[in-house]
Enzyme design. Sequence first.
Site, short mmCIF file in Angstrom:
data_model
loop_
_atom_site.label_atom_id
_atom_site.label_comp_id
_atom_site.label_asym_id
_atom_site.label_seq_id
_atom_site.Cartn_x
_atom_site.Cartn_y
_atom_site.Cartn_z
N CYS A 16 46.23 -28.97 70.75
CA CYS A 16 45.70 -28.25 71.91
C CYS A 16 44.35 -28.81 72.34
O CYS A 16 44.13 -29.10 73.51
CB CYS A 16 45.60 -26.76 71.56
N CYS A 19 39.74 -25.87 71.02
CA CYS A 19 38.66 -25.46 70.10
C CYS A 19 38.14 -26.68 69.36
O CYS A 19 38.67 -27.03 68.31
CB CYS A 19 39.18 -24.52 69.03
N GLN A 217 33.13 -14.44 84.68
CA GLN A 217 32.83 -15.01 83.37
C GLN A 217 33.94 -14.64 82.38
O GLN A 217 34.40 -13.50 82.38
CB GLN A 217 31.49 -14.46 82.86
N TYR A 246 25.36 -19.48 94.27
CA TYR A 246 26.59 -19.66 93.50
C TYR A 246 26.95 -18.30 92.88
O TYR A 246 27.13 -18.19 91.66
CB TYR A 246 26.43 -20.73 92.41
N GLU A 267 28.02 -18.05 98.31
CA GLU A 267 29.16 -18.47 97.48
C GLU A 267 30.19 -19.16 98.37
O GLU A 267 30.43 -18.74 99.50
CB GLU A 267 29.73 -17.21 96.81
N ASP A 315 23.37 -20.25 89.57
CA ASP A 315 24.38 -20.34 88.52
C ASP A 315 25.50 -21.27 88.98
O ASP A 315 26.63 -20.84 89.21
CB ASP A 315 24.91 -18.91 88.24
N CYS A 342 26.22 -23.69 82.63
CA CYS A 342 27.21 -23.88 81.56
C CYS A 342 27.38 -25.37 81.29
O CYS A 342 28.27 -25.77 80.56
CB CYS A 342 28.53 -23.23 81.94
#
Length: 385
Positions: A16, A19, A217, A246, A267, A315, A342
Amino acid sequence: MNSTLPHTPCPKDKLCGGCQYQRVPYAEQLARKQARLNHLLGRFGPVLPIIGMDDPTHYRCKVQAAFGVDGRGRVISGVYQSGSHRIVAVDDCLLEDRAADRVIVTIRRLLPKHSIAAFDERRGTGWLRHVLVRVGRFTGELMVVLVAVDARFPQKKHFLAALLEACPEISTVVLNVNDRRTSLVLGERETVLYGKGFVEDELLGFRFRISPRSFYQVNPVQTEVLYRTALDFAELKGTERVLDAYCGTGTIGICASKLAGQVAGVELNRDAVRDAIVNAKGNGVKNIWFTCGDAGEFLERTAAEGEPVDVVLMDPPRAGSDERFLNSLLRAAPRRVVYVSCGPDTLARDLAFLTRGGYRMDRAQPIDMFPFTEHVECVTLMTRK
Ligand code: SAH
């Protein structure tokens, strides 16, 4: 089993690839993320200790499963093998909400009973391509989005009855049509099959509507930590003119509205703006308005018109902001800029631009929004020198 792991390692993790830190103890994951941010941001100012989760498992409230057919013609659901279009069958995932995973498995079991075919990418046959589930963590509402190649769904009535009987926690079902060859999961056309067509969730005492295509989120527990940090950094006194750039469904701006004079949100995504307007109304917020468009273009106009902006909350997506926005930001010259990111690399790039332009980074607060992955979120406070 490694005794320092809180879980049994996932047998599919190599295939996958979702992770990257599947077999890394949680404390070590946090240490690695901290080191990365220290390295990237340390030259701009202090990087505070990362805020992790008490329970770092099953935090994802947005779950997506690809549907397909295996070599023997059986329906499978799961994730695309990293870098390919082969589906790795996954029934329960360490990151995903448990109820969401159960619903996806139930749908897969129900398909053959109702003669509904999963999409076969090689042959170009079949109907169901993806299932998206969104859970409102605080409301318990659960939305199922069936993504199919067309809107024809003759088995609808019986299938829905069986699905709702097996999973009474489902509050709404939406059919989304995606007939294009694209890596985007969702298409543009949507029909509500059951319920209200969206879920709601609560953050910092405000209620938010989340439509199938709006950004929200994925980790609501840490989102509250993130927003609290951003508001704390903004140090609003009640009179400021704030820009929420954003803004998605307006969540940060709405949470800031009680502490500010007025808030403008901008946005690009039309559905998100529509949700943002509904969200402001639903929460009785009267000092906020939203614009649908490019954040850079909006701020450029604001700066050119000489509209004052005291605090900017921004953001952007992982790719970071752009020169148009950052140049206009320097021109608008807000006292404070709270940058939520992020993407640490693009954050460092944008901070370099802003520090050259007269800002200083006062502090950075990393927050672990994505345990078991290498991704990390960070809130930084910049002030004008
Ligand atoms: N602040 C929100 C959303 C952050 S995600 C929250 O916390 O939920 C980033 C958002 O930026 C997405 O909603 C995306 O649609 C939007 N976006 C991407 N590029 C943009 C641009 N050029 N101008 C304005 N918004 C943009």
